[in-house]
Design a protein around this motif. Structure first.
Motif, PDB file in Angstrom:
ATOM      1  N   ASP A   6       0.870  -1.181   0.000  1.00  0.00           N
ATOM      2  CA  ASP A   6       0.000   0.000   0.000  1.00  0.00           C
ATOM      3  C   ASP A   6       0.903   1.226   0.000  1.00  0.00           C
ATOM      4  N   MET A   7       0.887   1.985  -1.100  1.00  0.00           N
ATOM      5  CA  MET A   7       1.781   3.140  -1.263  1.00  0.00           C
ATOM      6  C   MET A   7       1.119   4.442  -0.804  1.00  0.00           C
ATOM      7  N   THR A   8      -0.076   4.300  -0.196  1.00  0.00           N
ATOM      8  CA  THR A   8      -0.837   5.517   0.153  1.00  0.00           C
ATOM      9  C   THR A   8      -0.068   6.498   1.033  1.00  0.00           C
ATOM     10  N   PRO A   9       0.629   6.035   2.101  1.00  0.00           N
ATOM     11  CA  PRO A   9       1.346   7.013   2.943  1.00  0.00           C
ATOM     12  C   PRO A   9       2.338   7.860   2.138  1.00  0.00           C
ATOM     13  N   LEU A  10       3.084   7.223   1.241  1.00  0.00           N
ATOM     14  CA  LEU A  10       4.054   7.969   0.426  1.00  0.00           C
ATOM     15  C   LEU A  10       3.330   8.874  -0.569  1.00  0.00           C
ATOM     16  N   ALA A  11       2.276   8.334  -1.204  1.00  0.00           N
ATOM     17  CA  ALA A  11       1.535   9.115  -2.208  1.00  0.00           C
ATOM     18  C   ALA A  11       0.917  10.353  -1.563  1.00  0.00           C
ATOM     19  N   THR A  12       0.452  10.183  -0.321  1.00  0.00           N
ATOM     20  CA  THR A  12      -0.131  11.323   0.401  1.00  0.00           C
ATOM     21  C   THR A  12       0.961  12.322   0.772  1.00  0.00           C
ATOM     22  N   LYS A  13       2.059  11.803   1.318  1.00  0.00           N
ATOM     23  CA  LYS A  13       3.157  12.674   1.767  1.00  0.00           C
ATOM     24  C   LYS A  13       3.696  13.484   0.594  1.00  0.00           C
ATOM     25  N   GLU A  14       3.805  12.872  -0.578  1.00  0.00           N
ATOM     26  CA  GLU A  14       4.375  13.570  -1.742  1.00  0.00           C
ATOM     27  C   GLU A  14       3.296  14.176  -2.636  1.00  0.00           C
ATOM     28  N   ASN A  15       2.029  14.076  -2.146  1.00  0.00           N
ATOM     29  CA  ASN A  15       0.904  14.671  -2.872  1.00  0.00           C
ATOM     30  C   ASN A  15       0.842  14.293  -4.351  1.00  0.00           C
ATOM     31  N   TRP A  16       0.917  12.975  -4.642  1.00  0.00           N
ATOM     32  CA  TRP A  16       0.879  12.520  -6.035  1.00  0.00           C
ATOM     33  C   TRP A  16      -0.413  12.960  -6.727  1.00  0.00           C
ATOM     34  N   LYS A  17      -1.471  13.072  -5.927  1.00  0.00           N
ATOM     35  CA  LYS A  17      -2.773  13.446  -6.509  1.00  0.00           C
ATOM     36  C   LYS A  17      -2.662  14.790  -7.245  1.00  0.00           C
ATOM     37  N   ALA A  18      -1.902  15.711  -6.686  1.00  0.00           N
ATOM     38  CA  ALA A  18      -1.747  17.043  -7.299  1.00  0.00           C
ATOM     39  C   ALA A  18      -0.740  16.995  -8.437  1.00  0.00           C
ATOM     40  N   LEU A  19       0.163  16.036  -8.390  1.00  0.00           N
ATOM     41  CA  LEU A  19       1.258  15.988  -9.383  1.00  0.00           C
ATOM     42  C   LEU A  19       0.847  15.288 -10.677  1.00  0.00           C
ATOM     43  N   VAL A  20       0.116  14.169 -10.538  1.00  0.00           N
ATOM     44  CA  VAL A  20      -0.097  13.261 -11.675  1.00  0.00           C
ATOM     45  C   VAL A  20      -1.159  13.781 -12.630  1.00  0.00           C
TER      46      VAL A  20
ATOM     47  N   PHE B 146       4.966  -2.628  -6.089  1.00  0.00           N
ATOM     48  CA  PHE B 146       5.988  -3.077  -5.136  1.00  0.00           C
ATOM     49  C   PHE B 146       5.391  -4.205  -4.289  1.00  0.00           C
ATOM     50  N   PRO B 147       5.705  -5.452  -4.634  1.00  0.00           N
ATOM     51  CA  PRO B 147       5.121  -6.586  -3.895  1.00  0.00           C
ATOM     52  C   PRO B 147       5.483  -6.556  -2.408  1.00  0.00           C
ATOM     53  N   LYS B 148       4.532  -7.027  -1.613  1.00  0.00           N
ATOM     54  CA  LYS B 148       4.768  -7.091  -0.169  1.00  0.00           C
ATOM     55  C   LYS B 148       5.915  -8.055   0.106  1.00  0.00           C
ATOM     56  N   ASN B 149       6.647  -7.837   1.196  1.00  0.00           N
ATOM     57  CA  ASN B 149       7.759  -8.723   1.570  1.00  0.00           C
ATOM     58  C   ASN B 149       7.988  -8.577   3.056  1.00  0.00           C
ATOM     59  N   LYS B 150       8.773  -9.462   3.630  1.00  0.00           N
ATOM     60  CA  LYS B 150       8.961  -9.452   5.097  1.00  0.00           C
ATOM     61  C   LYS B 150      10.222  -8.689   5.506  1.00  0.00           C
ATOM     62  N   ASP B 151      10.979  -8.152   4.547  1.00  0.00           N
ATOM     63  CA  ASP B 151      12.266  -7.544   4.847  1.00  0.00           C
ATOM     64  C   ASP B 151      12.167  -6.021   4.897  1.00  0.00           C
ATOM     65  N   PRO B 152      12.321  -5.416   6.084  1.00  0.00           N
ATOM     66  CA  PRO B 152      12.181  -3.949   6.178  1.00  0.00           C
ATOM     67  C   PRO B 152      13.158  -3.200   5.270  1.00  0.00           C
ATOM     68  N   ALA B 153      14.304  -3.803   4.982  1.00  0.00           N
ATOM     69  CA  ALA B 153      15.271  -3.143   4.089  1.00  0.00           C
ATOM     70  C   ALA B 153      14.694  -3.055   2.680  1.00  0.00           C
ATOM     71  N   ILE B 154      14.011  -4.104   2.249  1.00  0.00           N
ATOM     72  CA  ILE B 154      13.380  -4.091   0.925  1.00  0.00           C
ATOM     73  C   ILE B 154      12.241  -3.073   0.907  1.00  0.00           C
ATOM     74  N   THR B 155      11.434  -3.074   1.955  1.00  0.00           N
ATOM     75  CA  THR B 155      10.307  -2.131   2.007  1.00  0.00           C
ATOM     76  C   THR B 155      10.806  -0.690   1.959  1.00  0.00           C
ATOM     77  N   ALA B 156      11.886  -0.406   2.675  1.00  0.00           N
ATOM     78  CA  ALA B 156      12.450   0.951   2.660  1.00  0.00           C
ATOM     79  C   ALA B 156      12.953   1.291   1.264  1.00  0.00           C
ATOM     80  N   ALA B 157      13.600   0.326   0.630  1.00  0.00           N
ATOM     81  CA  ALA B 157      14.119   0.555  -0.729  1.00  0.00           C
ATOM     82  C   ALA B 157      12.973   0.784  -1.709  1.00  0.00           C
ATOM     83  N   GLN B 158      11.857   0.092  -1.510  1.00  0.00           N
ATOM     84  CA  GLN B 158      10.691   0.254  -2.402  1.00  0.00           C
ATOM     85  C   GLN B 158      10.155   1.692  -2.333  1.00  0.00           C
ATOM     86  N   MET B 159      10.071   2.223  -1.129  1.00  0.00           N
ATOM     87  CA  MET B 159       9.546   3.591  -0.965  1.00  0.00           C
ATOM     88  C   MET B 159      10.514   4.594  -1.602  1.00  0.00           C
ATOM     89  N   LYS B 160      11.806   4.373  -1.410  1.00  0.00           N
ATOM     90  CA  LYS B 160      12.819   5.270  -2.011  1.00  0.00           C
ATOM     91  C   LYS B 160      12.704   5.221  -3.530  1.00  0.00           C
TER      92      LYS B 160
END
Ligand code: GAL
Length: 415
Positions: free
Chosen positions: A105-119, A305-319
């Motif tokens: 779920d990319m909503t937190p990032l999309a909200t933080k970066e306001n993708w709605k206004a950008l796209v 970005f498929p779900k995974n159990k590795d926080p390092a991967i999740t952080a890399a996905q958001m970046k």
């Protein structure tokens, strides 16, 4: 400079997840393997690798275009061996995977970066949104409705530069007499693209939407459709089935090398011309809507970005998501890819003639149509594609047969 604002976004994205001790190798699956596509995807890979934290882009390119890559990617995610990130097209490609809860779920990032206004257009982010949650980042706008011509081929043949497909059909005998293929083409989805483009160009936007969106069978078999299939019959007679090539970029390179005068393909073809150092309006021309109607679809690419159990991967996905939609990367990537940026607030001073034409057309929402992947399920598209390819390889199939077969498929197709 390129990296400073990318850096800011990425660091912001990091704040959304616990900062992991370890750097991640982020495998990215996609089907970008042609010369132009490889040059473009390298922008993403280099930009990601340059970010702080030591995460690495691990390229998972799959040859053979989307029709080959999509089922492989879907099977990996469903099979519990997901990549860190994956390309898909806007539309229904990933519905099952999202419904199965397999995508981040990319909503937190999309909200933080306001993708709605950008796209822009908003449909591209809406396509990533299910039940109010955002599951993918759109990275570009690609349109399928373009004819590409080699200007030197027409000059050498003593012919004026064609203004549209009708001019090309009229020039075909002279070009063939000089040993030039009037129109190059690849088999498979490129034939579907060609037929859809001619349906819009000759039949008009309303007819196209009536057939593929509304599934209006009377329209799909009526006089306007019969006129479209008459043109398709003329086009298939311009193409010797023995000259059909395996991949879309093979057909584009026949135009680049002057063996063919023209090709009908999405604006990802522009990436091939720029790798060949050819200049739009000087060495080659690009005719939106095949020179008929200024109409473009909102195809393109999105990353999940498929779900995974590795926080390092999740952080890399958001970046990575943050990097892909960042201003400088949007400009650098889309200039190489041949597509239009997904955000309107970028500096496009470097845009060439074709990009400027595309941007102008997209300013007017009346000129925009959804891509076929946004209107139909993959299975329906594949069934229609089989009929369309048979029509181009087996001249015994009449235009009427093909038109009726496709109407039957649409009649029984899920919406
Ligand atoms: C499309 C994709 C484009 C392009 C094309 C040919 O599905 O959206 O980015 O590369 O395939 O491979």
């Amino acid at each position: 400079m390129l990296m400073k604002s990318v850096l800011l976004g990425a660091v912001g994205a990091l704040a959304l997840v616990a900062s992991p001790a370890m750097a991640a190798n982020c495998e990215v699956t996609h089907w970008w393997t042609s010369a132009g596509e490889s040059a473009a995807v390298k922008v993403f890979a280099d930009s990601f690798d340059a970010l702080p934290g030591g995460d690495k882009w691990v390229d998972g390119a799959i040859g053979g275009s989307g029709d080959t890559a999509r089922p492989i990617i879907i099977a990996r995610v469903q099979g519990g061996n997901p990549p860190c990130a994956t390309q898909f097209n806007p539309g229904h490609d990933s519905d099952e995977l999202v419904a199965a809860g397999l995508m981040q779920d990319m909503t937190p990032l999309a909200t933080k970066e306001n993708w709605k206004a950008l796209v822009r257009p908003p449909s591209q982010l809406e396509g990533c949104t299910k039940d109010g949650k955002v599951y993918c980042v759109p990275v570009n706008l690609h349109s399928a409705q373009w004819m590409w011509t080699n200007r030197k081929v027409f000059t050498d043949a003593g012919l004026p530069q064609p203004k549209n497909l009708d001019d090309l059909i009229a020039d075909a005998p002279k070009l063939k007499a000089k040993g030039i293929m009037p129109l190059s083409a690849a088999q498979g989805w490129p034939i579907t693209l060609l037929i859809n483009d001619i349906t819009v160009g000759v039949g008009g936007l309303d007819l196209y939407l009536k057939i593929y969106k509304d599934r209006d069978i009377a329209a799909a078999t009526g006089p306007a459709s019969q006129k479209v299939w008459k043109t398709l019959d003329a086009v298939r007679n311009m193409i010797d089935p023995k000259t059909l090539v395996p991949q879309w970029n093979d057909a584009v390179s026949l135009v680049i090398t002057g063996k063919a005068a023209a090709n009908i393909m999405g604006d990802w073809a522009r990436g091939e011309f720029s790798v060949a150092k050819m200049v739009a309006g000087k060495d080659y021309d690009c005719l939106p809507g095949l020179g008929f109607a200024q109409i473009l679809d909102t195809g393109g690419d999105v990353f999940f970005f498929p779900k995974n159990k590795d926080p390092a991967i999740t952080a890399a996905q958001m970046k990575m998501a943050s990097m892909m939609i960042s201003k400088p990367v949007q400009v650098a990537f889309n200039l190489k890819k041949g597509s239009l940026p997904i955000r309107a607030d970028v500096d496009l001073a470097a845009a060439d003639d074709c990009m400027k034409k595309g941007l102008k057309i997209l300013e007017n929402p009346k000129n925009i149509l959804p891509s076929n992947r946004q209107m139909m399920q993959a299975d329906t598209i594949n069934q229609i594609q089989d009929v369309q390819n048979t029509f181009f390889t087996d001249l015994k199939m009449t235009p009427d047969d093909a038109m009726k077969k496709i109407a039957d498929i649409l009649k029984n197709a899920p919406k």
